[in-house]
Design a protein around this motif. Structure first.
Motif, mmCIF file in Angstrom:
data_model
loop_
_atom_site.group_PDB
_atom_site.id
_atom_site.type_symbol
_atom_site.label_atom_id
_atom_site.label_comp_id
_atom_site.label_asym_id
_atom_site.label_seq_id
_atom_site.Cartn_x
_atom_site.Cartn_y
_atom_site.Cartn_z
ATOM 1 N N ALA A 48 30.833 53.814 30.739
ATOM 2 C CA ALA A 48 32.083 54.542 30.437
ATOM 3 C C ALA A 48 32.783 53.613 29.325
ATOM 4 N N PRO A 49 33.411 52.229 29.862
ATOM 5 C CA PRO A 49 34.202 51.675 28.908
ATOM 6 C C PRO A 49 33.469 51.081 27.778
ATOM 7 N N ARG A 50 32.233 51.316 27.478
ATOM 8 C CA ARG A 50 31.453 50.738 26.217
ATOM 9 C C ARG A 50 31.095 51.796 25.189
ATOM 10 N N TYR A 51 31.091 51.455 24.015
ATOM 11 C CA TYR A 51 30.716 52.242 23.110
ATOM 12 C C TYR A 51 29.141 52.503 23.209
ATOM 13 N N PRO A 52 28.769 53.748 22.894
ATOM 14 C CA PRO A 52 29.211 54.895 22.210
ATOM 15 C C PRO A 52 30.013 55.808 23.402
ATOM 16 N N PHE A 53 29.596 55.502 24.977
ATOM 17 C CA PHE A 53 30.010 56.357 25.811
ATOM 18 C C PHE A 53 31.737 56.482 25.818
ATOM 19 N N SER A 54 32.156 55.395 25.353
ATOM 20 C CA SER A 54 33.829 55.166 25.579
ATOM 21 C C SER A 54 34.328 56.097 24.583
ATOM 22 N N ALA A 55 33.769 56.490 23.535
ATOM 23 C CA ALA A 55 34.340 57.492 22.502
ATOM 24 C C ALA A 55 34.707 58.947 23.064
ATOM 25 N N ILE A 56 33.729 58.951 24.028
ATOM 26 C CA ILE A 56 34.029 60.637 24.853
ATOM 27 C C ILE A 56 34.801 60.224 25.943
#
Lengths: 287, 281
Positions: A48-56
Protein backbone atom coordinates in the motif's frame (compact mmCIF):
# COMPACT_ATOMS: atom_id res chain seq x y z
CA UNK A 1 -23.02 -42.24 30.64
CA UNK A 2 -24.06 -39.16 28.66
CA UNK A 3 -20.46 -37.92 28.71
CA UNK A 4 -19.17 -41.22 27.40
CA UNK A 5 -21.72 -41.20 24.61
CA UNK A 6 -20.73 -37.65 23.65
CA UNK A 7 -17.08 -38.59 23.58
CA UNK A 8 -17.85 -41.56 21.35
CA UNK A 9 -19.73 -39.31 18.91
CA UNK A 10 -16.84 -36.79 18.85
CA UNK A 11 -14.28 -39.56 18.35
CA UNK A 12 -16.13 -41.16 15.45
CA UNK A 13 -16.58 -37.73 13.78
CA UNK A 14 -12.83 -37.06 14.00
CA UNK A 15 -12.04 -40.48 12.50
CA UNK A 16 -14.51 -40.00 9.69
CA UNK A 17 -13.21 -36.49 8.99
CA UNK A 18 -9.59 -37.56 8.63
CA UNK A 19 -10.61 -40.46 6.42
CA UNK A 20 -12.71 -38.14 4.24
CA UNK A 21 -10.00 -35.49 3.93
CA UNK A 22 -7.31 -38.08 3.17
CA UNK A 23 -9.37 -39.77 0.48
CA UNK A 24 -10.92 -36.63 -1.01
CA UNK A 25 -8.42 -33.78 -0.75
CA UNK A 26 -10.44 -31.80 -3.32
CA UNK A 27 -12.81 -30.90 -0.45
CA UNK A 28 -10.13 -28.39 0.56
CA UNK A 29 -10.17 -26.61 -2.84
CA UNK A 30 -12.82 -23.98 -1.86
CA UNK A 31 -10.75 -23.09 1.20
CA UNK A 32 -7.62 -22.90 -0.96
CA UNK A 33 -9.35 -20.23 -3.07
CA UNK A 34 -10.50 -18.37 0.00
CA UNK A 35 -6.95 -18.48 1.48
CA UNK A 36 -5.51 -17.31 -1.85
CA UNK A 37 -7.88 -14.34 -1.79
CA UNK A 38 -6.58 -13.46 1.67
CA UNK A 39 -2.97 -13.80 0.47
CA UNK A 40 -3.83 -11.53 -2.47
CA UNK A 41 -5.20 -8.83 -0.15
CA UNK A 42 -2.28 -9.19 2.25
CA UNK A 43 0.17 -8.58 -0.59
CA UNK A 44 -1.77 -5.55 -1.82
CA UNK A 45 -1.99 -4.07 1.67
CA UNK A 46 1.71 -4.71 2.27
CA UNK A 47 2.47 -2.78 -0.90
CA UNK A 48 0.00 0.00 0.00
CA UNK A 49 2.69 2.63 0.70
CA UNK A 50 4.32 1.97 -2.69
CA UNK A 51 3.40 2.93 -6.20
CA UNK A 52 1.11 1.94 -7.98
CA UNK A 53 -0.97 0.69 -5.00
CA UNK A 54 -0.28 3.90 -3.10
CA UNK A 55 -2.21 5.83 -5.75
CA UNK A 56 -5.41 4.18 -4.51
CA UNK A 57 -4.67 3.18 -0.93
CA UNK A 58 -2.55 6.06 0.35
CA UNK A 59 -5.28 8.77 0.39
CA UNK A 60 -7.73 6.87 2.66
CA UNK A 61 -4.88 5.75 4.96
CA UNK A 62 -3.68 9.36 5.18
CA UNK A 63 -7.18 10.61 5.96
CA UNK A 64 -8.26 8.00 8.49
CA UNK A 65 -5.09 7.07 10.37
CA UNK A 66 -2.43 9.57 9.37
CA UNK A 67 0.46 9.86 6.97
CA UNK A 68 2.94 8.29 9.37
CA UNK A 69 1.36 4.91 8.74
CA UNK A 70 2.45 5.03 5.12
CA UNK A 71 6.05 4.92 6.22
CA UNK A 72 8.33 2.16 7.42
CA UNK A 73 8.03 0.66 10.06
CA UNK A 74 4.64 2.12 11.14
CA UNK A 75 2.98 0.63 8.05
CA UNK A 76 3.45 -2.75 9.75
CA UNK A 77 1.55 -1.53 12.82
CA UNK A 78 -1.41 -0.69 10.60
CA UNK A 79 -1.18 -3.82 8.43
CA UNK A 80 -3.03 -6.21 10.83
CA UNK A 81 -5.92 -3.73 11.11
CA UNK A 82 -6.22 -3.33 7.36
CA UNK A 83 -5.90 -7.07 6.90
CA UNK A 84 -8.78 -7.57 9.33
CA UNK A 85 -11.03 -5.54 7.00
CA UNK A 86 -9.83 -7.61 4.04
CA UNK A 87 -10.61 -10.81 5.99
CA UNK A 88 -14.11 -9.55 6.75
CA UNK A 89 -14.66 -8.90 3.04
CA UNK A 90 -13.35 -12.37 2.12
CA UNK A 91 -15.54 -13.93 4.83
CA UNK A 92 -18.71 -12.40 3.39
CA UNK A 93 -17.84 -13.42 -0.16
CA UNK A 94 -15.53 -16.37 -0.69
CA UNK A 95 -15.23 -17.49 2.94
CA UNK A 96 -18.85 -18.37 3.57
CA UNK A 97 -19.11 -19.94 0.08
CA UNK A 98 -16.04 -22.07 0.83
CA UNK A 99 -17.73 -23.32 4.01
CA UNK A 100 -20.91 -24.16 2.14
CA UNK A 101 -19.25 -25.75 -0.94
CA UNK A 102 -17.04 -27.96 1.23
CA UNK A 103 -20.01 -28.94 3.39
CA UNK A 104 -21.93 -29.99 0.28
CA UNK A 105 -18.92 -31.93 -1.02
CA UNK A 106 -18.62 -33.79 2.29
CA UNK A 107 -22.29 -34.74 2.09
CA UNK A 108 -21.76 -35.99 -1.50
CA UNK A 109 -18.88 -38.15 -0.25
CA UNK A 110 -21.04 -39.63 2.52
CA UNK A 111 -23.80 -40.29 -0.01
CA UNK A 112 -21.26 -42.50 -1.78
CA UNK A 113 -20.30 -40.29 -4.71
CA UNK A 114 -16.93 -41.26 -6.09
CA UNK A 115 -15.87 -37.71 -6.96
CA UNK A 116 -17.51 -34.81 -5.13
CA UNK A 117 -18.29 -32.03 -7.57
CA UNK A 118 -16.95 -28.52 -6.92
CA UNK A 119 -18.91 -26.85 -9.72
CA UNK A 120 -22.18 -28.59 -8.80
CA UNK A 121 -21.75 -27.68 -5.14
CA UNK A 122 -20.91 -24.12 -6.02
CA UNK A 123 -24.04 -23.91 -8.16
CA UNK A 124 -26.17 -24.98 -5.21
CA UNK A 125 -24.34 -22.58 -2.87
CA UNK A 126 -24.91 -19.58 -5.12
CA UNK A 127 -28.65 -20.25 -5.05
CA UNK A 128 -28.56 -20.44 -1.26
CA UNK A 129 -26.27 -17.41 -0.89
CA UNK A 130 -28.83 -15.01 0.72
CA UNK A 131 -29.39 -17.45 3.60
CA UNK A 132 -25.66 -18.07 3.91
CA UNK A 133 -25.03 -14.32 3.91
CA UNK A 134 -27.41 -13.94 6.85
CA UNK A 135 -25.46 -16.63 8.70
CA UNK A 136 -22.15 -14.87 7.90
CA UNK A 137 -23.63 -11.58 9.07
CA UNK A 138 -24.93 -12.98 12.34
CA UNK A 139 -21.57 -14.63 13.13
CA UNK A 140 -19.80 -11.36 12.27
CA UNK A 141 -22.11 -9.20 14.42
CA UNK A 142 -21.99 -11.61 17.35
CA UNK A 143 -18.20 -11.86 17.32
CA UNK A 144 -17.97 -8.08 17.00
CA UNK A 145 -20.20 -7.62 20.04
CA UNK A 146 -18.38 -10.34 22.02
CA UNK A 147 -14.96 -8.81 21.27
CA UNK A 148 -15.75 -5.11 21.31
CA UNK A 149 -18.35 -4.73 24.04
CA UNK A 150 -16.10 -5.71 26.99
CA UNK A 151 -13.30 -3.54 25.59
CA UNK A 152 -15.69 -0.64 25.18
CA UNK A 153 -16.92 -1.03 28.75
CA UNK A 154 -13.37 -1.22 30.10
CA UNK A 155 -12.42 1.92 28.19
CA UNK A 156 -15.46 3.67 29.65
CA UNK A 157 -14.53 2.54 33.16
CA UNK A 158 -10.84 3.20 32.66
CA UNK A 159 -10.71 6.14 35.00
CA UNK A 160 -11.83 4.05 37.97
CA UNK A 161 -9.00 2.82 40.24
CA UNK A 162 -6.68 0.46 38.44
CA UNK A 163 -6.11 -3.16 39.35
CA UNK A 164 -9.81 -3.82 39.86
CA UNK A 165 -10.36 -4.79 36.26
CA UNK A 166 -8.95 -7.36 33.94
CA UNK A 167 -6.65 -5.98 31.32
CA UNK A 168 -8.04 -5.55 27.81
CA UNK A 169 -6.01 -8.53 26.71
CA UNK A 170 -7.57 -10.87 29.24
CA UNK A 171 -10.94 -9.74 27.95
CA UNK A 172 -9.87 -10.62 24.41
CA UNK A 173 -9.01 -14.17 25.47
CA UNK A 174 -12.29 -14.59 27.32
CA UNK A 175 -14.07 -13.21 24.24
CA UNK A 176 -12.21 -15.75 22.09
CA UNK A 177 -13.66 -18.65 24.10
CA UNK A 178 -17.15 -17.12 24.16
CA UNK A 179 -17.01 -16.83 20.36
CA UNK A 180 -16.19 -20.54 20.10
CA UNK A 181 -19.11 -21.36 22.41
CA UNK A 182 -21.47 -19.27 20.27
CA UNK A 183 -20.06 -20.75 17.07
CA UNK A 184 -20.83 -24.24 18.42
CA UNK A 185 -24.40 -23.09 18.95
CA UNK A 186 -24.91 -21.80 15.40
CA UNK A 187 -22.59 -23.94 13.32
CA UNK A 188 -25.23 -26.38 12.00
CA UNK A 189 -26.87 -23.54 10.12
CA UNK A 190 -24.50 -24.10 7.17
CA UNK A 191 -25.19 -27.83 6.63
CA UNK A 192 -28.91 -27.23 7.30
CA UNK A 193 -29.06 -24.57 4.58
CA UNK A 194 -27.01 -26.59 2.08
CA UNK A 195 -27.88 -30.21 2.75
CA UNK A 196 -31.48 -29.88 3.95
CA UNK A 197 -32.16 -26.74 1.85
CA UNK A 198 -33.63 -24.91 4.79
CA UNK A 199 -34.23 -21.16 4.86
CA UNK A 200 -32.05 -19.15 7.28
CA UNK A 201 -34.70 -19.13 10.00
CA UNK A 202 -35.55 -22.79 9.39
CA UNK A 203 -31.84 -23.59 9.73
CA UNK A 204 -31.70 -21.53 12.91
CA UNK A 205 -34.53 -23.61 14.37
CA UNK A 206 -32.86 -26.82 13.26
CA UNK A 207 -29.47 -25.87 14.74
CA UNK A 208 -31.19 -24.93 18.00
CA UNK A 209 -32.87 -28.34 18.15
CA UNK A 210 -29.58 -30.10 17.37
CA UNK A 211 -27.68 -28.03 19.92
CA UNK A 212 -30.02 -29.18 22.64
CA UNK A 213 -28.93 -32.75 21.90
CA UNK A 214 -25.31 -32.55 20.78
CA UNK A 215 -24.00 -29.19 21.98
CA UNK A 216 -21.20 -30.67 24.11
CA UNK A 217 -19.76 -32.98 21.41
CA UNK A 218 -19.98 -30.08 18.95
CA UNK A 219 -18.12 -27.79 21.34
CA UNK A 220 -15.50 -30.47 21.97
CA UNK A 221 -15.05 -30.96 18.23
CA UNK A 222 -14.70 -27.26 17.48
CA UNK A 223 -12.53 -26.44 20.46
CA UNK A 224 -9.49 -28.50 19.41
CA UNK A 225 -8.92 -26.93 15.97
CA UNK A 226 -9.89 -23.50 17.24
CA UNK A 227 -7.21 -23.77 19.95
CA UNK A 228 -4.70 -23.83 17.09
CA UNK A 229 -5.99 -20.39 16.16
CA UNK A 230 -5.47 -19.28 19.73
CA UNK A 231 -1.68 -19.36 19.25
CA UNK A 232 -1.89 -17.05 16.25
CA UNK A 233 -4.42 -14.88 18.09
CA UNK A 234 -1.93 -14.50 20.95
CA UNK A 235 0.87 -13.61 18.52
CA UNK A 236 -1.37 -11.02 16.83
CA UNK A 237 -2.12 -9.44 20.21
CA UNK A 238 1.58 -9.17 20.97
CA UNK A 239 2.64 -8.06 17.48
CA UNK A 240 3.82 -4.52 18.36
CA UNK A 241 6.05 -5.97 21.09
CA UNK A 242 7.33 -8.77 18.85
CA UNK A 243 8.06 -6.19 16.15
CA UNK A 244 10.23 -4.10 18.43
CA UNK A 245 12.10 -7.17 19.69
CA UNK A 246 12.69 -8.58 16.20
CA UNK A 247 11.93 -6.79 12.93
CA UNK A 248 8.78 -5.17 11.50
CA UNK A 249 8.43 -7.70 8.66
CA UNK A 250 7.57 -10.37 11.25
CA UNK A 251 4.01 -9.00 10.95
CA UNK A 252 3.82 -10.54 7.48
CA UNK A 253 4.88 -13.93 8.84
CA UNK A 254 2.30 -13.79 11.62
CA UNK A 255 -0.49 -12.77 9.24
CA UNK A 256 0.65 -15.46 6.80
CA UNK A 257 0.45 -18.00 9.64
CA UNK A 258 -3.02 -16.67 10.41
CA UNK A 259 -4.11 -17.47 6.83
CA UNK A 260 -2.64 -21.00 6.94
CA UNK A 261 -4.08 -21.80 10.37
CA UNK A 262 -7.52 -20.40 9.44
CA UNK A 263 -7.44 -22.49 6.26
CA UNK A 264 -6.68 -25.68 8.19
CA UNK A 265 -9.05 -25.09 11.09
CA UNK A 266 -11.98 -24.00 8.94
CA UNK A 267 -11.52 -27.00 6.68
CA UNK A 268 -11.39 -29.39 9.63
CA UNK A 269 -14.30 -27.74 11.45
CA UNK A 270 -16.68 -27.76 8.48
CA UNK A 271 -15.81 -31.35 7.59
CA UNK A 272 -16.25 -32.46 11.20
CA UNK A 273 -19.50 -30.59 11.61
CA UNK A 274 -20.95 -31.88 8.36
CA UNK A 275 -19.97 -35.44 9.30
CA UNK A 276 -21.57 -35.05 12.71
CA UNK A 277 -24.64 -33.48 11.13
CA UNK A 278 -24.95 -36.43 8.71
CA UNK A 279 -24.46 -38.97 11.50
CA UNK A 280 -27.21 -37.26 13.48
CA UNK A 281 -29.44 -37.11 10.37
CA UNK A 282 -28.89 -40.85 9.83
CA UNK A 283 -29.80 -41.61 13.42
CA UNK A 284 -32.96 -39.49 13.13
CA UNK A 285 -33.96 -41.33 9.92
CA UNK A 286 -33.44 -44.72 11.56
CA UNK A 287 -35.72 -43.69 14.41
CA UNK B 1 0.30 -26.79 -16.68
CA UNK B 2 3.52 -26.45 -14.65
CA UNK B 3 4.87 -24.02 -17.25
CA UNK B 4 1.71 -21.96 -16.94
CA UNK B 5 2.08 -21.66 -13.15
CA UNK B 6 5.74 -20.78 -13.54
CA UNK B 7 4.92 -17.99 -15.99
CA UNK B 8 2.19 -16.65 -13.68
CA UNK B 9 4.60 -16.71 -10.71
CA UNK B 10 7.24 -14.89 -12.74
CA UNK B 11 4.78 -12.22 -13.89
CA UNK B 12 3.52 -11.68 -10.33
CA UNK B 13 7.04 -11.41 -8.88
CA UNK B 14 8.04 -9.05 -11.72
CA UNK B 15 5.02 -6.81 -11.06
CA UNK B 16 5.63 -6.76 -7.29
CA UNK B 17 9.30 -6.07 -7.82
CA UNK B 18 8.34 -3.10 -9.94
CA UNK B 19 6.32 -1.72 -7.02
CA UNK B 20 9.42 -0.25 -5.50
CA UNK B 21 9.60 3.10 -3.85
CA UNK B 22 12.92 4.78 -3.26
CA UNK B 23 11.62 6.51 -0.15
CA UNK B 24 10.34 3.27 1.33
CA UNK B 25 13.66 1.53 0.74
CA UNK B 26 15.46 4.48 2.31
CA UNK B 27 13.16 4.34 5.35
CA UNK B 28 13.91 0.64 5.74
CA UNK B 29 17.68 1.18 5.68
CA UNK B 30 17.35 4.16 8.00
CA UNK B 31 15.30 2.20 10.53
CA UNK B 32 17.86 -0.63 10.55
CA UNK B 33 20.75 1.81 10.95
CA UNK B 34 18.90 3.53 13.81
CA UNK B 35 18.36 0.21 15.55
CA UNK B 36 22.12 -0.48 15.41
CA UNK B 37 22.83 3.10 16.49
CA UNK B 38 20.57 2.83 19.54
CA UNK B 39 22.08 -0.53 20.45
CA UNK B 40 25.60 0.92 20.37
CA UNK B 41 24.67 4.08 22.26
CA UNK B 42 22.75 2.24 24.93
CA UNK B 43 25.80 0.09 25.63
CA UNK B 44 28.48 2.60 24.75
CA UNK B 45 30.96 1.50 27.42
CA UNK B 46 31.15 -1.98 25.99
CA UNK B 47 31.01 -0.96 22.31
CA UNK B 48 34.11 -1.77 20.27
CA UNK B 49 35.42 0.36 17.37
CA UNK B 50 34.10 -2.25 14.96
CA UNK B 51 30.57 -1.77 16.35
CA UNK B 52 30.78 1.96 15.71
CA UNK B 53 32.13 1.28 12.24
CA UNK B 54 29.24 -1.03 11.39
CA UNK B 55 26.68 1.65 12.26
CA UNK B 56 28.63 4.28 10.33
CA UNK B 57 28.68 1.99 7.29
CA UNK B 58 24.90 1.53 7.61
CA UNK B 59 24.34 5.30 7.63
CA UNK B 60 26.91 5.78 4.87
CA UNK B 61 24.87 3.45 2.65
CA UNK B 62 21.88 5.78 3.04
CA UNK B 63 24.00 8.84 2.26
CA UNK B 64 25.38 7.23 -0.90
CA UNK B 65 22.11 5.74 -2.13
CA UNK B 66 19.72 8.54 -1.17
CA UNK B 67 21.76 11.76 -0.94
CA UNK B 68 18.75 14.06 -1.21
CA UNK B 69 16.35 12.22 1.07
CA UNK B 70 15.08 14.28 4.02
CA UNK B 71 16.46 11.96 6.72
CA UNK B 72 19.89 11.73 5.14
CA UNK B 73 20.83 14.86 7.08
CA UNK B 74 20.03 12.99 10.28
CA UNK B 75 22.26 10.14 9.09
CA UNK B 76 25.15 12.64 8.91
CA UNK B 77 24.29 13.91 12.40
CA UNK B 78 24.27 10.40 13.80
CA UNK B 79 27.61 9.55 12.17
CA UNK B 80 29.10 12.70 13.69
CA UNK B 81 27.68 11.75 17.09
CA UNK B 82 29.32 8.33 16.82
CA UNK B 83 32.64 10.00 16.03
CA UNK B 84 32.20 12.35 18.99
CA UNK B 85 31.53 9.35 21.24
CA UNK B 86 34.92 8.02 20.14
CA UNK B 87 36.46 11.47 20.66
CA UNK B 88 37.23 11.74 16.93
CA UNK B 89 36.18 15.39 16.81
CA UNK B 90 37.82 16.27 13.49
CA UNK B 91 36.05 13.43 11.75
CA UNK B 92 32.75 14.42 13.34
CA UNK B 93 33.17 17.99 12.10
CA UNK B 94 34.18 16.83 8.65
CA UNK B 95 30.91 14.86 8.42
CA UNK B 96 28.93 17.94 9.43
CA UNK B 97 30.75 20.09 6.89
CA UNK B 98 29.88 17.54 4.19
CA UNK B 99 26.28 17.66 5.32
CA UNK B 100 26.22 21.45 5.14
CA UNK B 101 27.42 21.39 1.57
CA UNK B 102 24.83 18.74 0.66
CA UNK B 103 21.95 20.58 2.30
CA UNK B 104 23.13 24.18 1.88
CA UNK B 105 19.64 25.34 0.91
CA UNK B 106 18.05 24.13 4.13
CA UNK B 107 18.95 26.76 6.69
CA UNK B 108 17.55 24.88 9.69
CA UNK B 109 19.73 21.87 9.00
CA UNK B 110 22.80 24.02 8.36
CA UNK B 111 22.23 26.03 11.55
CA UNK B 112 21.90 22.83 13.52
CA UNK B 113 25.15 21.55 11.98
CA UNK B 114 26.94 24.75 13.04
CA UNK B 115 25.66 24.30 16.60
CA UNK B 116 26.80 20.68 16.70
CA UNK B 117 30.23 21.73 15.37
CA UNK B 118 30.38 24.32 18.14
CA UNK B 119 29.49 21.70 20.72
CA UNK B 120 32.27 19.41 19.47
CA UNK B 121 34.73 22.25 19.99
CA UNK B 122 33.31 22.85 23.46
CA UNK B 123 33.74 19.19 24.32
CA UNK B 124 37.32 19.38 23.07
CA UNK B 125 37.91 22.29 25.41
CA UNK B 126 38.17 24.91 22.63
CA UNK B 127 35.46 27.35 23.71
CA UNK B 128 36.84 30.22 21.62
CA UNK B 129 36.26 28.17 18.45
CA UNK B 130 32.86 27.04 19.73
CA UNK B 131 31.88 30.65 20.34
CA UNK B 132 32.86 31.52 16.76
CA UNK B 133 30.41 28.95 15.41
CA UNK B 134 27.65 29.90 17.83
CA UNK B 135 28.02 33.52 16.78
CA UNK B 136 27.74 32.47 13.13
CA UNK B 137 24.44 30.77 13.97
CA UNK B 138 23.08 33.86 15.72
CA UNK B 139 24.15 36.20 12.91
CA UNK B 140 23.63 34.15 9.75
CA UNK B 141 20.72 31.94 10.66
CA UNK B 142 18.73 34.45 12.72
CA UNK B 143 15.28 32.98 12.13
CA UNK B 144 16.12 29.38 12.90
CA UNK B 145 15.26 27.30 15.95
CA UNK B 146 18.98 26.70 16.58
CA UNK B 147 19.66 30.45 16.70
CA UNK B 148 17.17 30.85 19.53
CA UNK B 149 18.81 28.03 21.45
CA UNK B 150 22.31 29.54 21.27
CA UNK B 151 21.92 31.62 24.48
CA UNK B 152 20.85 28.48 26.34
CA UNK B 153 23.99 26.64 25.16
CA UNK B 154 26.12 29.58 26.20
CA UNK B 155 24.49 29.77 29.64
CA UNK B 156 25.10 26.07 30.18
CA UNK B 157 28.77 26.50 29.30
CA UNK B 158 29.21 29.45 31.64
CA UNK B 159 27.54 27.50 34.40
CA UNK B 160 30.02 24.65 33.91
CA UNK B 161 33.00 27.03 33.95
CA UNK B 162 31.60 29.10 36.81
CA UNK B 163 31.63 32.36 34.83
CA UNK B 164 28.58 33.77 36.59
CA UNK B 165 28.83 37.33 35.17
CA UNK B 166 28.87 36.09 31.59
CA UNK B 167 26.03 33.74 32.40
CA UNK B 168 23.85 36.53 33.78
CA UNK B 169 24.65 38.76 30.83
CA UNK B 170 23.76 36.03 28.32
CA UNK B 171 20.55 35.39 30.22
CA UNK B 172 19.48 39.03 30.19
CA UNK B 173 20.34 39.39 26.50
CA UNK B 174 18.40 36.23 25.72
CA UNK B 175 15.26 37.35 27.56
CA UNK B 176 15.39 40.69 25.75
CA UNK B 177 15.79 38.90 22.45
CA UNK B 178 12.83 36.60 23.08
CA UNK B 179 10.65 39.49 24.32
CA UNK B 180 11.43 41.41 21.16
CA UNK B 181 10.49 38.42 19.07
CA UNK B 182 7.15 38.08 20.87
CA UNK B 183 6.32 41.77 20.50
CA UNK B 184 7.24 41.77 16.79
CA UNK B 185 4.78 39.05 15.87
CA UNK B 186 2.67 37.99 18.88
CA UNK B 187 0.19 35.93 16.87
CA UNK B 188 2.72 33.57 15.32
CA UNK B 189 3.97 30.12 16.27
CA UNK B 190 7.46 31.63 16.53
CA UNK B 191 6.23 33.89 19.34
CA UNK B 192 4.84 30.87 21.20
CA UNK B 193 8.18 29.14 20.74
CA UNK B 194 9.90 32.27 22.12
CA UNK B 195 7.87 31.85 25.34
CA UNK B 196 9.27 28.33 25.59
CA UNK B 197 12.81 29.56 24.99
CA UNK B 198 12.38 32.21 27.70
CA UNK B 199 11.21 29.55 30.12
CA UNK B 200 14.18 27.38 29.19
CA UNK B 201 16.43 30.34 30.05
CA UNK B 202 14.67 30.81 33.39
CA UNK B 203 14.97 27.09 34.05
CA UNK B 204 18.72 27.30 33.42
CA UNK B 205 18.96 29.84 36.21
CA UNK B 206 16.35 27.99 38.29
CA UNK B 207 14.64 31.33 38.76
CA UNK B 208 11.03 30.38 39.42
CA UNK B 209 9.87 33.74 40.78
CA UNK B 210 11.39 35.61 37.86
CA UNK B 211 9.74 33.18 35.44
CA UNK B 212 6.32 33.68 37.07
CA UNK B 213 6.72 37.46 37.01
CA UNK B 214 7.69 37.30 33.33
CA UNK B 215 4.62 35.16 32.54
CA UNK B 216 2.35 37.55 34.48
CA UNK B 217 3.77 40.37 32.35
CA UNK B 218 2.88 38.46 29.18
CA UNK B 219 -0.64 37.72 30.48
CA UNK B 220 -1.29 41.43 31.06
CA UNK B 221 0.42 42.62 27.88
CA UNK B 222 -1.29 40.24 25.45
CA UNK B 223 -4.92 39.83 26.64
CA UNK B 224 -7.09 37.24 24.85
CA UNK B 225 -4.23 36.11 22.61
CA UNK B 226 -2.58 32.71 22.21
CA UNK B 227 0.40 34.16 24.11
CA UNK B 228 -1.82 34.71 27.13
CA UNK B 229 -3.09 31.14 27.00
CA UNK B 230 0.46 29.85 26.56
CA UNK B 231 1.63 31.91 29.56
CA UNK B 232 -1.22 30.59 31.72
CA UNK B 233 -0.48 26.99 30.71
CA UNK B 234 3.21 27.57 31.46
CA UNK B 235 2.33 29.00 34.89
CA UNK B 236 0.24 25.93 35.67
CA UNK B 237 3.17 23.67 34.71
CA UNK B 238 5.56 25.59 36.98
CA UNK B 239 3.12 25.42 39.90
CA UNK B 240 2.41 21.74 39.29
CA UNK B 241 6.11 20.87 39.21
CA UNK B 242 6.81 22.86 42.35
CA UNK B 243 4.07 21.03 44.26
CA UNK B 244 1.42 23.78 44.24
CA UNK B 245 -1.52 22.04 42.55
CA UNK B 246 -4.13 24.58 43.75
CA UNK B 247 -2.31 27.45 42.07
CA UNK B 248 -1.89 25.31 38.94
CA UNK B 249 -5.65 24.69 38.87
CA UNK B 250 -6.25 28.43 39.35
CA UNK B 251 -4.21 29.25 36.23
CA UNK B 252 -6.01 26.60 34.22
CA UNK B 253 -9.42 27.81 35.40
CA UNK B 254 -8.50 31.24 34.13
CA UNK B 255 -7.99 29.70 30.65
CA UNK B 256 -11.40 28.03 30.89
CA UNK B 257 -12.98 31.40 31.75
CA UNK B 258 -11.12 33.48 29.18
CA UNK B 259 -11.22 31.09 26.23
CA UNK B 260 -14.78 29.77 26.54
CA UNK B 261 -15.77 26.95 24.15
CA UNK B 262 -12.33 26.61 22.58
CA UNK B 263 -9.92 23.69 22.29
CA UNK B 264 -7.71 25.49 24.80
CA UNK B 265 -10.51 25.46 27.39
CA UNK B 266 -11.08 21.77 26.71
CA UNK B 267 -7.40 21.02 27.20
CA UNK B 268 -7.32 23.09 30.38
CA UNK B 269 -10.33 21.21 31.76
CA UNK B 270 -8.61 17.89 31.05
CA UNK B 271 -5.51 19.05 32.89
CA UNK B 272 -7.59 20.28 35.85
CA UNK B 273 -9.11 16.80 36.11
CA UNK B 274 -5.68 15.21 35.94
CA UNK B 275 -4.30 17.44 38.71
CA UNK B 276 -7.37 16.79 40.88
CA UNK B 277 -6.87 13.06 40.39
CA UNK B 278 -3.20 13.38 41.32
CA UNK B 279 -4.22 15.26 44.44
CA UNK B 280 -6.70 12.53 45.41
CA UNK B 281 -4.08 9.82 45.02
Amino acid sequence: MEMRKNLEIAKSSWKLTFKTLREYPRISVPFVFSALAEVFFLIILYYAPRYPFSAILAPPIKTFVGEAYLHYPLNFILLPRLFYFAKVFVWFTMGICAWAVSSNMVSQVQEGRFLPSIAGSFNRVIRRYPALFLFALSIFILSLVIFKLPQFLVMKLYFLPRGKYFTLQSFSFISFFITIAVEALLIYIVPSIIIERQSFFGALKRTWALSKEIYMPTLAIILIPRLLEMGVFFLKQKLPLIMTKTFPEITLWVLGADIVVSFLTNLIVITLITDLFLIKQGVEKEI
Amino acid sequence: MKKFYLIIALIVSFVLNACSSEEYSAEKLYWRANQQYNRVLSNIDKAKPVDFQKVIVAYREIIVKYPNWQNTAQAYFNISRLYVSQKKYDMARSELEKMKSNFYRQTDICANAEVVIALTYEEEGRWDKALEYLDIVEKEYTKTYSAFLVPIYKMRHYKKTGEEDLRQKTYKDAILKYKEMISQSPDTIAALAAVDFSLAAFAELRDKEEALAYLDGLIKEYPSSPIQAKALFSKSIIYRRSGQPDLAIESLEEIVKKFVNTELAKLAKEQINEIKKEKDN
